[in-house]
Write an enzyme that holds these catalytic residues in place. Sequence first.
Site, mmCIF file in Angstrom:
data_model
loop_
_atom_site.group_PDB
_atom_site.id
_atom_site.type_symbol
_atom_site.label_atom_id
_atom_site.label_comp_id
_atom_site.label_asym_id
_atom_site.label_seq_id
_atom_site.Cartn_x
_atom_site.Cartn_y
_atom_site.Cartn_z
ATOM 1 N N ASP A 7 93.382 62.590 56.063
ATOM 2 C CA ASP A 7 92.565 64.499 55.983
ATOM 3 C C ASP A 7 92.483 65.081 55.307
ATOM 4 O O ASP A 7 93.114 64.969 54.524
ATOM 5 C CB ASP A 7 93.963 64.417 57.601
ATOM 6 C CG ASP A 7 93.713 65.532 58.014
ATOM 7 O OD1 ASP A 7 92.547 66.241 58.627
ATOM 8 O OD2 ASP A 7 93.999 67.095 57.975
ATOM 9 N N TYR A 39 88.044 71.119 55.134
ATOM 10 C CA TYR A 39 86.488 70.416 55.194
ATOM 11 C C TYR A 39 85.606 71.101 56.664
ATOM 12 O O TYR A 39 84.067 70.988 56.416
ATOM 13 C CB TYR A 39 86.800 69.312 55.938
ATOM 14 C CG TYR A 39 87.415 67.793 55.308
ATOM 15 C CD1 TYR A 39 87.136 67.719 53.718
ATOM 16 C CD2 TYR A 39 87.555 66.691 55.417
ATOM 17 C CE1 TYR A 39 87.828 66.902 52.877
ATOM 18 C CE2 TYR A 39 87.972 66.160 54.683
ATOM 19 C CZ TYR A 39 88.146 66.043 53.134
ATOM 20 O OH TYR A 39 88.679 64.958 52.638
ATOM 21 N N GLY A 40 86.286 71.718 57.452
ATOM 22 C CA GLY A 40 85.061 71.987 58.406
ATOM 23 C C GLY A 40 84.310 73.230 58.293
ATOM 24 O O GLY A 40 83.355 73.201 59.572
ATOM 25 N N CYS A 70 91.488 62.509 61.482
ATOM 26 C CA CYS A 70 90.645 63.634 61.280
ATOM 27 C C CYS A 70 89.112 63.615 61.910
ATOM 28 O O CYS A 70 88.047 62.433 61.609
ATOM 29 C CB CYS A 70 90.702 64.219 59.207
ATOM 30 S SG CYS A 70 89.237 65.210 58.894
ATOM 31 N N CYS A 179 90.841 68.908 66.883
ATOM 32 C CA CYS A 179 91.267 69.248 65.253
ATOM 33 C C CYS A 179 92.728 68.795 65.103
ATOM 34 O O CYS A 179 93.183 69.646 65.515
ATOM 35 C CB CYS A 179 90.754 70.354 64.972
ATOM 36 S SG CYS A 179 91.223 71.170 62.902
ATOM 37 N N THR A 180 93.510 67.908 64.189
ATOM 38 C CA THR A 180 94.348 67.700 64.228
ATOM 39 C C THR A 180 95.213 68.568 63.813
ATOM 40 O O THR A 180 96.103 68.261 64.098
ATOM 41 C CB THR A 180 94.446 66.184 63.858
ATOM 42 O OG1 THR A 180 94.483 66.156 61.889
ATOM 43 C CG2 THR A 180 93.895 64.905 63.851
ATOM 44 N N HIS A 181 94.935 69.667 62.988
ATOM 45 C CA HIS A 181 95.914 71.070 62.624
ATOM 46 C C HIS A 181 95.760 71.678 63.759
ATOM 47 O O HIS A 181 96.934 71.741 63.331
ATOM 48 C CB HIS A 181 94.762 71.936 61.487
ATOM 49 C CG HIS A 181 94.965 71.079 60.261
ATOM 50 N ND1 HIS A 181 93.961 69.377 59.923
ATOM 51 C CD2 HIS A 181 95.872 71.367 59.257
ATOM 52 C CE1 HIS A 181 93.924 69.484 58.498
ATOM 53 N NE2 HIS A 181 94.884 70.472 58.169
HETATM 54 N N1 DGL Z 1 91.777 68.545 60.262
HETATM 55 C C1 DGL Z 1 90.859 67.804 60.495
HETATM 56 C C2 DGL Z 1 90.420 67.365 62.044
HETATM 57 O O1 DGL Z 1 90.671 67.002 62.644
HETATM 58 C C3 DGL Z 1 89.632 69.043 59.698
HETATM 59 C C4 DGL Z 1 90.510 70.230 59.527
HETATM 60 C C5 DGL Z 1 90.119 70.908 57.624
HETATM 61 O O2 DGL Z 1 89.145 71.654 58.439
HETATM 62 O O3 DGL Z 1 89.695 70.478 56.938
HETATM 63 O O4 DGL Z 1 89.035 68.126 62.315
#
Ligand code: DGL
Length: 256
Positions: A7, A39-40, A70, A179-181
């Site tokens: 992730d 990342y997003g 992720c 999103c896992t966060h």
């Molecule tokens: N945890 C990631 C997801 O499931 C994204 C987090 C990020 O933006 O880095 O999409």
Amino acid sequence: MRIAFLDSGIGGLTVLRQALTVLPADQFVYYADTLNAPYGVKPKTEVFAHVLAAADFLASLQIDALVLACNTATAVAVQTLREHYPFPVIGMEPAIKPALMQGTGKVMVFATSLTLRESKLETLISNLGQGHRVECRALDRLVPFAEAFDFTSRAVSDYLADRLADIRWSEYESAVLGCTHFLFYRDLIQECTGPDIRLIDGNQGTVNQLARVLEPLRTQAAAPVHDAAPRVTFYASGHKETPARVERMLALLSAP
Ligand code: DGL
């Protein structure tokens, strides 16, 4: 077996937490790409390169499977990774299908901007033929909040209240945590939606899929290992995590 979880940061711990229970005899490597998180909000090509670099590192550790814990990484890179590596690559996508199947009402999808922009999501929604029931909204700032281990501050609840203020929840039946966060904010999100909205995520489905994929690859049954600490090795962008961060991450893994 040795299974890697990847992730941009700590979001994938919400998936690993379930995997530790479902797969009690396996060892895990958890890779947080902290140098490149979030990342997003980045361009696709940039995230693609980061995910490939992380996967190459993990491949060098002799892993038996890779879980992209992720949704964003999956949206931009899962296909390429599957073509590239000999081990199975399990991806995640927002759990829109189960959400639509559980009722007839509208579904709100929360994800990162990049996940929402990707054609993979568009294809998923149009294949389900229920596009009129689906609305999407980005909640990008939850990711840096989580990366700062800020799960409860006023700044977080103000952000959510502001981002969700205009949604008429009476028109909806469920919301997908894509999103896992975002799973760290389940309770705060539920406060905004009210108790009648079902919050749905793809974590259990992903872990079940991982277990199914591993089953035929197993050569012998291993004995369960009971302590989470030695079962998981933590990396941050190609380096061992610091003991202080490992401690915080283990606390999140054992949280209810
Ligand atoms: N945890 C990631 C997801 O499931 C994204 C987090 C990020 O933006 O880095 O999409």
